[in-house]
Design a protein around this motif. Structure first.
Motif, PDB file in Angstrom:
ATOM      1  N   MET A  55       0.838  -1.149   0.000  1.00  0.00           N
ATOM      2  CA  MET A  55       0.000   0.000   0.000  1.00  0.00           C
ATOM      3  C   MET A  55       0.897   1.231   0.000  1.00  0.00           C
ATOM      4  O   MET A  55       1.920   1.254   0.675  1.00  0.00           O
ATOM      5  CB  MET A  55      -0.885  -0.022   1.234  1.00  0.00           C
ATOM      6  N   ASP A  56       0.512   2.241  -0.772  1.00  0.00           N
ATOM      7  CA  ASP A  56       1.285   3.476  -0.844  1.00  0.00           C
ATOM      8  C   ASP A  56       0.781   4.482   0.172  1.00  0.00           C
ATOM      9  O   ASP A  56      -0.423   4.596   0.405  1.00  0.00           O
ATOM     10  CB  ASP A  56       1.185   4.082  -2.242  1.00  0.00           C
ATOM     11  N   ILE A  57       1.715   5.213   0.758  1.00  0.00           N
ATOM     12  CA  ILE A  57       1.401   6.247   1.743  1.00  0.00           C
ATOM     13  C   ILE A  57       2.127   7.520   1.334  1.00  0.00           C
ATOM     14  O   ILE A  57       3.292   7.477   0.947  1.00  0.00           O
ATOM     15  CB  ILE A  57       1.834   5.832   3.163  1.00  0.00           C
ATOM     16  N   GLU A  58       1.421   8.643   1.440  1.00  0.00           N
ATOM     17  CA  GLU A  58       2.018   9.946   1.174  1.00  0.00           C
ATOM     18  C   GLU A  58       1.753  10.838   2.377  1.00  0.00           C
ATOM     19  O   GLU A  58       0.609  10.997   2.799  1.00  0.00           O
ATOM     20  CB  GLU A  58       1.398  10.569  -0.082  1.00  0.00           C
ATOM     21  N   LEU A  59       2.831  11.382   2.951  1.00  0.00           N
ATOM     22  CA  LEU A  59       2.715  12.282   4.089  1.00  0.00           C
ATOM     23  C   LEU A  59       3.176  13.670   3.672  1.00  0.00           C
ATOM     24  O   LEU A  59       4.290  13.828   3.175  1.00  0.00           O
ATOM     25  CB  LEU A  59       3.581  11.790   5.256  1.00  0.00           C
ATOM     26  N   GLY A  60       2.322  14.644   3.864  1.00  0.00           N
ATOM     27  CA  GLY A  60       2.686  16.031   3.588  1.00  0.00           C
ATOM     28  C   GLY A  60       3.158  16.678   4.880  1.00  0.00           C
ATOM     29  O   GLY A  60       2.481  16.593   5.904  1.00  0.00           O
ATOM     30  N   ILE A  61       4.312  17.301   4.829  1.00  0.00           N
ATOM     31  CA  ILE A  61       4.900  17.933   6.009  1.00  0.00           C
ATOM     32  C   ILE A  61       4.740  19.444   5.875  1.00  0.00           C
ATOM     33  O   ILE A  61       5.021  20.011   4.809  1.00  0.00           O
ATOM     34  CB  ILE A  61       6.396  17.573   6.143  1.00  0.00           C
ATOM     35  N   ARG A  62       4.318  20.099   6.943  1.00  0.00           N
ATOM     36  CA  ARG A  62       4.145  21.550   6.922  1.00  0.00           C
ATOM     37  C   ARG A  62       5.460  22.257   6.612  1.00  0.00           C
ATOM     38  O   ARG A  62       6.514  21.885   7.132  1.00  0.00           O
ATOM     39  CB  ARG A  62       3.632  22.041   8.272  1.00  0.00           C
ATOM     40  N   ASN A  63       5.375  23.284   5.772  1.00  0.00           N
ATOM     41  CA  ASN A  63       6.516  24.119   5.391  1.00  0.00           C
ATOM     42  C   ASN A  63       7.621  23.359   4.655  1.00  0.00           C
ATOM     43  O   ASN A  63       8.760  23.803   4.643  1.00  0.00           O
ATOM     44  CB  ASN A  63       7.092  24.853   6.603  1.00  0.00           C
ATOM     45  N   VAL A  64       7.293  22.208   4.092  1.00  0.00           N
ATOM     46  CA  VAL A  64       8.244  21.434   3.290  1.00  0.00           C
ATOM     47  C   VAL A  64       7.564  21.138   1.950  1.00  0.00           C
ATOM     48  O   VAL A  64       6.470  20.581   1.922  1.00  0.00           O
ATOM     49  CB  VAL A  64       8.640  20.106   3.986  1.00  0.00           C
ATOM     50  N   ALA A  65       8.216  21.531   0.862  1.00  0.00           N
ATOM     51  CA  ALA A  65       7.601  21.381  -0.456  1.00  0.00           C
ATOM     52  C   ALA A  65       7.486  19.926  -0.900  1.00  0.00           C
ATOM     53  O   ALA A  65       6.559  19.554  -1.605  1.00  0.00           O
ATOM     54  CB  ALA A  65       8.401  22.168  -1.486  1.00  0.00           C
TER      55      ALA A  65
END
Length: 74
Positions: free
Chosen positions: A1-11
């Motif tokens: 399964m694929d997971i994508e985590l978006g981090i604040r203030n990181v492009a």
């Protein structure tokens, strides 16, 4: 399964695959955010991904279905 985590203030996002179930990943993320502890997940190669819960902008947990790659014969 694929997971994508978006981090604040990181492009750039943190993207990886894991053998864990969607429910397990969701529970781990929800618990870490609620308690303010780091989110700790393991990818399918055995590497640990640790993200501070306060820095998490979003999480996309992909489907558990394996999709065929390539061209099929008709």
């Amino acid at each position: 399964m694929d997971i994508e985590l978006g981090i604040r203030n990181v492009a750039r996002t943190v993207t990886f695959s894991t053998e864990e179930s969607a429910e397990s990943v969701n529970d781990t993320i929800a618990k870490a955010v609620a308690e303010g502890t780091p989110i700790a997940l393991t990818d399918d190669k055995g590497r640990r991904i640790i993200v501070p819960a306060g820095a998490l902008g979003y999480a996309i947990v992909g489907s558990e279905t394996k999709h065929a790659v390539g061209f099929g014969a008709l």
